[in-house]
Design a protein around this motif. Structure first.
Motif, PDB file in Angstrom:
ATOM      1  N   ALA A 122     -20.445  -4.527  -3.281  1.00 58.89           N
ATOM      2  CA  ALA A 122     -19.612  -5.322  -2.378  1.00 58.89           C
ATOM      3  C   ALA A 122     -19.130  -6.639  -2.969  1.00 58.89           C
ATOM      4  N   LEU A 123     -19.652  -7.034  -4.133  1.00 63.19           N
ATOM      5  CA  LEU A 123     -19.405  -8.378  -4.648  1.00 63.19           C
ATOM      6  C   LEU A 123     -18.982  -8.329  -6.110  1.00 63.19           C
ATOM      7  N   GLN A 124     -17.987  -9.143  -6.440  1.00 56.87           N
ATOM      8  CA  GLN A 124     -17.501  -9.235  -7.806  1.00 56.87           C
ATOM      9  C   GLN A 124     -17.301 -10.699  -8.172  1.00 56.87           C
ATOM     10  N   ILE A 125     -17.826 -11.099  -9.328  1.00 53.59           N
ATOM     11  CA  ILE A 125     -17.686 -12.496  -9.752  1.00 53.59           C
ATOM     12  C   ILE A 125     -16.259 -12.758 -10.209  1.00 53.59           C
ATOM     13  N   ARG A 126     -15.627 -13.727  -9.572  1.00 55.28           N
ATOM     14  CA  ARG A 126     -14.250 -14.103  -9.918  1.00 55.28           C
ATOM     15  C   ARG A 126     -14.234 -15.135 -11.033  1.00 55.28           C
ATOM     16  N   GLY A 127     -15.251 -15.987 -11.064  1.00 57.58           N
ATOM     17  CA  GLY A 127     -15.290 -16.970 -12.130  1.00 57.58           C
ATOM     18  C   GLY A 127     -16.368 -18.006 -11.961  1.00 57.58           C
ATOM     19  N   HIS A 128     -16.728 -18.639 -13.076  1.00 56.72           N
ATOM     20  CA  HIS A 128     -17.586 -19.811 -13.105  1.00 56.72           C
ATOM     21  C   HIS A 128     -16.692 -20.999 -13.431  1.00 56.72           C
ATOM     22  N   TRP A 129     -16.526 -21.901 -12.485  1.00 55.53           N
ATOM     23  CA  TRP A 129     -15.687 -23.092 -12.685  1.00 55.53           C
ATOM     24  C   TRP A 129     -16.616 -24.293 -12.762  1.00 55.53           C
ATOM     25  N   THR A 130     -16.653 -24.938 -13.907  1.00 56.99           N
ATOM     26  CA  THR A 130     -17.619 -26.012 -14.162  1.00 56.99           C
ATOM     27  C   THR A 130     -16.945 -27.375 -14.213  1.00 56.99           C
ATOM     28  N   LEU A 131     -17.432 -28.295 -13.365  1.00 57.86           N
ATOM     29  CA  LEU A 131     -16.966 -29.681 -13.402  1.00 57.86           C
ATOM     30  C   LEU A 131     -17.855 -30.502 -14.326  1.00 57.86           C
ATOM     31  N   ILE A 132     -17.236 -31.392 -15.072  1.00 57.07           N
ATOM     32  CA  ILE A 132     -17.943 -32.256 -16.006  1.00 57.07           C
ATOM     33  C   ILE A 132     -17.784 -33.699 -15.553  1.00 57.07           C
ATOM     34  N   ASP A 133     -18.907 -34.374 -15.395  1.00 58.42           N
ATOM     35  CA  ASP A 133     -18.922 -35.786 -15.016  1.00 58.42           C
ATOM     36  C   ASP A 133     -18.686 -36.618 -16.277  1.00 58.42           C
ATOM     37  N   SER A 134     -17.457 -37.078 -16.464  1.00 55.25           N
ATOM     38  CA  SER A 134     -17.106 -37.779 -17.699  1.00 55.25           C
ATOM     39  C   SER A 134     -17.966 -39.022 -17.930  1.00 55.25           C
ATOM     40  N   ARG A 135     -18.368 -39.662 -16.864  1.00 54.53           N
ATOM     41  CA  ARG A 135     -19.109 -40.915 -17.007  1.00 54.53           C
ATOM     42  C   ARG A 135     -20.529 -40.699 -17.526  1.00 54.53           C
ATOM     43  N   HIS A 136     -21.156 -39.570 -17.167  1.00 54.43           N
ATOM     44  CA  HIS A 136     -22.564 -39.370 -17.494  1.00 54.43           C
ATOM     45  C   HIS A 136     -22.833 -38.142 -18.363  1.00 54.43           C
ATOM     46  N   PHE A 137     -21.803 -37.395 -18.718  1.00 55.21           N
ATOM     47  CA  PHE A 137     -22.003 -36.115 -19.405  1.00 55.21           C
ATOM     48  C   PHE A 137     -22.736 -36.261 -20.742  1.00 55.21           C
ATOM     49  N   ILE A 138     -22.311 -37.192 -21.575  1.00 61.40           N
ATOM     50  CA  ILE A 138     -22.888 -37.306 -22.914  1.00 61.40           C
ATOM     51  C   ILE A 138     -24.387 -37.546 -22.845  1.00 61.40           C
ATOM     52  N   ARG A 139     -24.831 -38.373 -21.917  1.00 61.22           N
ATOM     53  CA  ARG A 139     -26.259 -38.637 -21.782  1.00 61.22           C
ATOM     54  C   ARG A 139     -26.990 -37.424 -21.204  1.00 61.22           C
ATOM     55  N   GLN A 140     -26.406 -36.777 -20.188  1.00 58.62           N
ATOM     56  CA  GLN A 140     -27.092 -35.660 -19.538  1.00 58.62           C
ATOM     57  C   GLN A 140     -27.181 -34.426 -20.429  1.00 58.62           C
ATOM     58  N   VAL A 141     -26.120 -34.130 -21.166  1.00 60.28           N
ATOM     59  CA  VAL A 141     -26.096 -32.903 -21.960  1.00 60.28           C
ATOM     60  C   VAL A 141     -27.128 -32.946 -23.079  1.00 60.28           C
ATOM     61  N   ALA A 142     -27.540 -34.153 -23.461  1.00 62.10           N
ATOM     62  CA  ALA A 142     -28.506 -34.287 -24.552  1.00 62.10           C
ATOM     63  C   ALA A 142     -29.897 -33.811 -24.164  1.00 62.10           C
ATOM     64  N   PHE A 143     -30.248 -33.870 -22.849  1.00 55.01           N
ATOM     65  CA  PHE A 143     -31.616 -33.518 -22.479  1.00 55.01           C
ATOM     66  C   PHE A 143     -31.725 -32.510 -21.345  1.00 55.01           C
ATOM     67  N   LEU A 144     -30.620 -32.073 -20.741  1.00 54.90           N
ATOM     68  CA  LEU A 144     -30.688 -31.109 -19.649  1.00 54.90           C
ATOM     69  C   LEU A 144     -30.062 -29.782 -20.059  1.00 54.90           C
ATOM     70  N   ARG A 145     -30.898 -28.775 -20.160  1.00 58.85           N
ATOM     71  CA  ARG A 145     -30.429 -27.449 -20.530  1.00 58.85           C
ATOM     72  C   ARG A 145     -29.402 -26.920 -19.526  1.00 58.85           C
ATOM     73  N   ALA A 146     -29.617 -27.209 -18.238  1.00 57.37           N
ATOM     74  CA  ALA A 146     -28.721 -26.689 -17.202  1.00 57.37           C
ATOM     75  C   ALA A 146     -27.280 -27.125 -17.444  1.00 57.37           C
ATOM     76  N   ILE A 147     -27.081 -28.363 -17.884  1.00 58.93           N
ATOM     77  CA  ILE A 147     -25.726 -28.856 -18.138  1.00 58.93           C
ATOM     78  C   ILE A 147     -25.078 -28.055 -19.257  1.00 58.93           C
ATOM     79  N   ARG A 148     -25.842 -27.792 -20.315  1.00 64.62           N
ATOM     80  CA  ARG A 148     -25.293 -27.020 -21.430  1.00 64.62           C
ATOM     81  C   ARG A 148     -24.972 -25.591 -21.017  1.00 64.62           C
TER      82      ARG A 148
END
Length: 309
Positions: A122-148
């Motif tokens: 009954a279900l089909q994935i249409r897409g993963h749309w990811t928002l990036i927080d420009s202000r905090h992304f560089i710091r978060q991506v360095a230590f959070l696997r979920a962001i990557r």
């Protein structure tokens, strides 16, 4: 119009780090012609037990369902996810389901999970749309696997909050994003506003095999707070500063002695605005998300700020 039972419901997952602007983007998305001409349901997933984002949805005409005790990509709520999705697809039969995932969502196992359940009919994935927080992304991506993971598995990447960073920082963010995902279209946004959303619906979902990185999940936990005491503003501010990166997110209603306010903390910044809906004076209801700190330490710190003013 009733959807044909032979056609699968499509689902779009809105991903993005804590405070990336997913709910703001969703509100703008719900006003577009491409969405309004379809039969749509919403699923809001939050890491804590208190549902906050559901209160921020501006358009109430769409059926809304909430899962508020963990990431919908986590085994802890998968049975609930199956139950809710089964109900939505069987009873409401929407053309489109838009699911706003918690900022700590790791979507790497979702396709296999759907395939292994009755939802595949009954279900089909249409897409993963990811928002990036420009202000905090560089710091978060360095230590959070979920962001990557969210960037790696994105079908569309939305670089949000560009008004808060310099041109040099934007280029640095783009370089890091492209080192993780070189295939997905990268669009720019301010306040969750994309110039033209119509092209999003022409992007096909890419099913990826395997994990982005082989490492354990992020040591993250959430706490939900409900009490009828005012919070000391100065002690609250000092606590946020002291916690630093150990507090990834706070959102909800807090009364600092002047009536309830809607308060958010992301990247160490405290944002205050008028309350959402009706909240009684002296009533505090909010969720916090923490990283690499003992729960006993969090309890002690929050006990100190919950005193009458």
């Amino acid at each position: 119009m009733k959807r044909s039972t032979e056609k699968k419901s499509e689902i779009v997952f809105l991903l993005g780090g804590l405070g990336a602007g997913k709910t703001t983007f969703l509100n703008r998305l719900l006003r577009t012609e491409q969405v309004r001409q379809q039969k749509v349901c919403l699923l809001i997933n939050e890491f804590g037990e208190i549902g906050v984002d559901g209160q921020l949805i501006e358009d109430s005409e769409f059926p809304l369902f909430e899962l508020n005790k963990g990431s919908l990509f986590c085994a802890c709520v998968r049975s609930d996810f199956v139950s809710v999705m089964s109900r939505i697809t069987a009873e409401l039969q929407p053309d489109l389901i838009i699911a706003e995932a918690t900022g700590m969502a790791e979507p790497r196992d979702l396709e296999d999970f759907i395939d292994a359940s009755d939802l595949r009919q009954a279900l089909q994935i249409r897409g993963h749309w990811t928002l990036i927080d420009s202000r905090h992304f560089i710091r978060q991506v360095a230590f959070l696997r979920a962001i990557r993971e969210q960037v790696y598995r994105a079908d569309i990447l939305i670089l949000n909050k560009l008004d808060l960073v310099s041109a040099k920082e934007v280029q640095q963010i783009k370089d890091v994003v492209r080192s993780i995902n070189a295939a997905a279209p990268l669009v720019e946004a301010r306040y969750g506003e994309v110039h033209d959303l119509s092209g999003f619906w022409r992007i096909e979902h890419r099913r990826l095999q395997g994990d982005c990185l082989q490492e354990p999940p992020d040591p993250v936990f959430s706490r939900s707070w409900r009490f009828d005491k005012c919070v000391n503003w100065e002690k609250f501010r000092q606590m946020v500063e002291k916690l630093g990166d150990h507090i990834l997110r706070l959102k909800g209603h807090i009364d600092f002695g002047f009536g309830p306010e809607f308060v958010e903390v992301v990247g160490g910044e405290i944002l205050r605005r008028p309350p959402v809906g009706s909240v009684a004076d002296g009533r505090c209801e909010f969720v916090t998300i923490h990283w690499r700190i003992r729960e006993s330490e969090i309890d002690a710190l929050f006990h100190e700020i919950t005193e009458s003013v």
